[in-house]
Motif scaffolding. Structure first.
Motif, mmCIF file in Angstrom:
data_model
loop_
_atom_site.group_PDB
_atom_site.id
_atom_site.type_symbol
_atom_site.label_atom_id
_atom_site.label_comp_id
_atom_site.label_asym_id
_atom_site.label_seq_id
_atom_site.Cartn_x
_atom_site.Cartn_y
_atom_site.Cartn_z
ATOM 1 N N PHE A 191 50.455 94.389 -31.102
ATOM 2 C CA PHE A 191 49.520 93.620 -30.279
ATOM 3 C C PHE A 191 49.126 92.305 -30.953
ATOM 4 N N LEU A 192 49.047 92.314 -32.277
ATOM 5 C CA LEU A 192 48.577 91.142 -33.012
ATOM 6 C C LEU A 192 49.606 90.013 -33.069
ATOM 7 N N ASP A 193 50.895 90.335 -32.884
ATOM 8 C CA ASP A 193 51.944 89.330 -33.066
ATOM 9 C C ASP A 193 51.786 88.117 -32.147
ATOM 10 N N PRO A 194 51.687 88.309 -30.823
ATOM 11 C CA PRO A 194 51.617 87.130 -29.952
ATOM 12 C C PRO A 194 50.198 86.629 -29.700
ATOM 13 N N THR A 195 49.186 87.333 -30.166
ATOM 14 C CA THR A 195 47.809 87.012 -29.781
ATOM 15 C C THR A 195 46.956 86.458 -30.915
ATOM 16 N N MET A 196 47.127 86.983 -32.125
ATOM 17 C CA MET A 196 46.168 86.695 -33.187
ATOM 18 C C MET A 196 46.223 85.240 -33.636
ATOM 19 N N SER A 197 47.433 84.683 -33.791
ATOM 20 C CA SER A 197 47.522 83.310 -34.267
ATOM 21 C C SER A 197 46.908 82.336 -33.266
ATOM 22 N N LEU A 198 47.123 82.586 -31.962
ATOM 23 C CA LEU A 198 46.531 81.721 -30.938
ATOM 24 C C LEU A 198 45.007 81.805 -30.973
ATOM 25 N N PHE A 199 44.478 83.007 -31.177
ATOM 26 C CA PHE A 199 43.029 83.185 -31.244
ATOM 27 C C PHE A 199 42.443 82.456 -32.454
ATOM 28 N N ILE A 200 43.105 82.563 -33.597
ATOM 29 C CA ILE A 200 42.618 81.909 -34.817
ATOM 30 C C ILE A 200 42.639 80.388 -34.658
ATOM 31 N N LEU A 201 43.724 79.877 -34.081
ATOM 32 C CA LEU A 201 43.836 78.431 -33.901
ATOM 33 C C LEU A 201 42.734 77.886 -32.995
ATOM 34 N N LYS A 202 42.450 78.613 -31.925
ATOM 35 C CA LYS A 202 41.472 78.128 -30.947
ATOM 36 C C LYS A 202 40.039 78.417 -31.374
ATOM 37 N N LYS A 203 39.809 79.585 -31.978
ATOM 38 C CA LYS A 203 38.448 80.000 -32.304
ATOM 39 C C LYS A 203 37.944 79.349 -33.584
ATOM 40 N N PHE A 204 38.781 79.343 -34.617
ATOM 41 C CA PHE A 204 38.337 78.877 -35.929
ATOM 42 C C PHE A 204 38.893 77.504 -36.296
ATOM 43 N N LYS A 205 39.752 76.937 -35.424
ATOM 44 C CA LYS A 205 40.271 75.575 -35.611
ATOM 45 C C LYS A 205 41.012 75.411 -36.934
ATOM 46 N N LEU A 206 41.761 76.420 -37.326
ATOM 47 C CA LEU A 206 42.515 76.343 -38.575
ATOM 48 C C LEU A 206 43.890 75.732 -38.329
ATOM 49 N N PRO A 207 44.432 74.955 -39.272
ATOM 50 C CA PRO A 207 45.813 74.470 -39.142
ATOM 51 C C PRO A 207 46.808 75.614 -39.302
ATOM 52 N N ALA A 208 48.043 75.384 -38.840
ATOM 53 C CA ALA A 208 49.050 76.454 -38.840
ATOM 54 C C ALA A 208 49.306 77.004 -40.235
ATOM 55 N N GLY A 209 49.268 76.120 -41.254
ATOM 56 C CA GLY A 209 49.515 76.589 -42.613
ATOM 57 C C GLY A 209 48.483 77.579 -43.103
ATOM 58 N N TYR A 210 47.238 77.456 -42.630
ATOM 59 C CA TYR A 210 46.171 78.366 -43.054
ATOM 60 C C TYR A 210 46.115 79.632 -42.205
ATOM 61 N N VAL A 211 46.689 79.571 -41.002
ATOM 62 C CA VAL A 211 46.706 80.758 -40.150
ATOM 63 C C VAL A 211 47.433 81.896 -40.853
ATOM 64 N N GLY A 212 48.524 81.558 -41.546
ATOM 65 C CA GLY A 212 49.275 82.586 -42.256
ATOM 66 C C GLY A 212 48.455 83.296 -43.307
ATOM 67 N N LEU A 213 47.506 82.593 -43.917
ATOM 68 C CA LEU A 213 46.683 83.216 -44.956
ATOM 69 C C LEU A 213 45.772 84.298 -44.380
ATOM 70 N N VAL A 214 45.376 84.154 -43.118
ATOM 71 C CA VAL A 214 44.525 85.159 -42.484
ATOM 72 C C VAL A 214 45.266 86.489 -42.360
ATOM 73 N N PHE A 215 46.591 86.415 -42.184
ATOM 74 C CA PHE A 215 47.404 87.626 -42.087
ATOM 75 C C PHE A 215 47.403 88.428 -43.390
ATOM 76 N N LEU A 216 47.035 87.782 -44.487
ATOM 77 C CA LEU A 216 47.087 88.447 -45.786
ATOM 78 C C LEU A 216 46.178 89.670 -45.841
ATOM 79 N N GLY A 217 45.036 89.620 -45.154
ATOM 80 C CA GLY A 217 44.086 90.726 -45.226
ATOM 81 C C GLY A 217 44.697 92.040 -44.812
ATOM 82 N N LEU A 218 45.374 92.042 -43.676
ATOM 83 C CA LEU A 218 45.995 93.272 -43.177
ATOM 84 C C LEU A 218 47.146 93.709 -44.071
ATOM 85 N N ALA A 219 48.030 92.778 -44.383
ATOM 86 C CA ALA A 219 49.234 93.137 -45.136
ATOM 87 C C ALA A 219 48.917 93.629 -46.546
#
Length: 429
Positions: free
Chosen positions: A254-282
């Motif tokens: 569920f997180l694959d197509p949805t989470m990055s779009l939510f982070i970009l729109k909600k928290f206004k992070l650049p694409a390079g930083y979006v990947g760092l958010v994935f670190l928590g789960l992994a």
């Protein structure tokens, strides 16, 4: 609960079948074949996950530029899992005919080639042609991935019959490492060099690993058995375990197509930083998996409690991920990352004990031990996981488009809760 799943194969398998000597009370030193098996499996865990997760930070937004809606992006992610589901069922059934080693290295080769091809898709015209080729290349990648993973599960269970959960849990470090490095590496390479470079780089790495694994991976021979997928999956306990696998995979997918779009729109992070958010789960998943695997092997009676508590925690975390609008809690980045950490741990609690539990149930019901049964179990596990990985992104992309991420994640949590409510009734485990 009996412990035959943990120790039955080693004590009953005849030595002339070619099984490496398992870790036991007599000796805890790994044989050369076991070390090579672990190295080969670690390479496929790492390479497959880094190739899979590299898409997360930038592909959904890139696909939107090419005319793909959120629902279509979800289907592109999901088609990988659907083809994986069908392929794993077939390959698991014919593992002993094809050969586990050949299936392993051939799957890696296919996966490396199509990863490179995926990097060429930005040259394709926008609209139906781009979308169609995305589906085709992802489907080809799924065939290679299914072959490699089905073979690797079987080979591991053959090489480590006494402590399969411990070994699987330990190797999940490399799965987690791939998930950890994929999003930030993909985001960095995409920002620095463009769309093609992440896929070409990783595809070449996978292709380099193919001849290495051809040299180091031991060959395991086995006689085909008369047992079938239908006989295995129609066992009530196995059917329930399959429901758990499906639920966990759907939550993660569920997180694959949805989470990055939510982070970009909600928290206004650049694409390079979006990947760092994935670190928590992994990170939380990969670091907790070895301990959870050890608990599953050493204290088999804890498996049902790991399954139940992990499922309930997963459901609660998805309610909090948005958070659900009914909670009236404002989403904040630190809370989002914390919930992802808890999701990674809860998924490990439920996912790690499932494979040895299916093996235990098969042994209890008279299935013949050997590589043929391991092919059936690993094929079933990967097939059901893939079915959930299809349903998760597909439904997630649709719900995200229609209701928004907050409601979509809450609905996903409700499905996880529904799947695990049957567990307490299985007190006979």
């Amino acid at each position: 609960m009996g412990s035959r799943a943990a120790d039955g194969a080693a004590s009953e398998q005849p030595p002339e079948d070619g099984m490496p000597e398992a870790l036991g009370e007599e000796s805890r030193r790994l044989t050369r074949e076991q070390l090579f098996t672990m190295a080969a499996t670690a390479s496929i865990n790492f390479s497959s996950m880094i190739c899979y997760s590299v898409l997360g930070p930038f592909f959904p937004s890139e696909a939107e530029k090419k005319g793909a809606s959120n629902t279509v992006v979800g289907l592109i992610f999901g088609c990988f899992a659907l083809v994986n589901f069908l392929t794993a069922l077939i390959l698991g059934n014919y593992l002993t005919h094809i050969g586990a080693k050949f299936m392993f290295v051939a799957g890696m080769f296919v996966s490396g080639c199509v990863t490179i091809l995926f990097g060429m898709l930005d040259k394709v015209p926008s609209g139906p042609i781009f979308i169609g080729l995305c589906f085709l290349v992802r489907a080809m990648d799924a065939v290679g991935f299914a072959a490699a993973m089905t073979a690797s599960f079987s080979i591991l269970a053959k090489a480590f019959p006494n402590n399969i959960a411990t070994v699987l849990g330990s190797l999940e470090i490399f799965t987690g490492l791939g998930l950890v490095l994929g999003p930030p590496l993909g985001g960095f390479l995409y920002q620095s060099f463009g769309y093609e470079v992440p896929f070409i780089t990783l595809g070449c790495v996978v292709l380099v690993l193919v001849p290495v694994n051809m040299c180091i991976l031991p060959k395991y021979d086995s006689v085909p058995s008369k047992d079938s997928f239908w006989k295995l999956i129609l066992l009530p306990k196995v059917l329930l375990l399959c429901l758990i696998i499906f639920s966990l995979s759907a939550c993660l997918g569920f997180l694959d197509p949805t989470m990055s779009l939510f982070i970009l729109k909600k928290f206004k992070l650049p694409a390079g930083y979006v990947g760092l958010v994935f670190l928590g789960l992994a990170l939380s998943y990969s670091l907790s998996s070895p301990l959870l695997g050890l608990l599953s092997d050493k204290l088999p009676y804890l498996r049902k409690w790991l399954l139940v508590s992990g499922g309930l925690m997963t459901a609660l975390c998805f309610f909090m991920l948005g958070p659900a609008p009914v909670l009236h809690i404002e989403s904040q980045l630190w809370m989002f990352v914390l919930v992802l950490v808890l999701i990674g741990f809860s998924l490990g609690m439920s996912a790690i004990p499932v494979f040895p539990e299916i093996l235990h149930c098969a042994y209890e019901n008279g299935f013949e031990e050997g590589l043929s049964l391991l092919g059936l179990v690993s094929g079933l596990f990967n097939a059901v996981w893939s079915l959930g990985a299809f349903a998760g992104p597909t439904l997630g992309g649709f719900l995200n488009e229609k209701l928004g991420f907050e409601w979509a994640s809450a609905i996903q949590g409700g499905w996880a809760l529904l799947s695990f409510q049957f567990q307490p009734a299985k007190s006979s485990w």
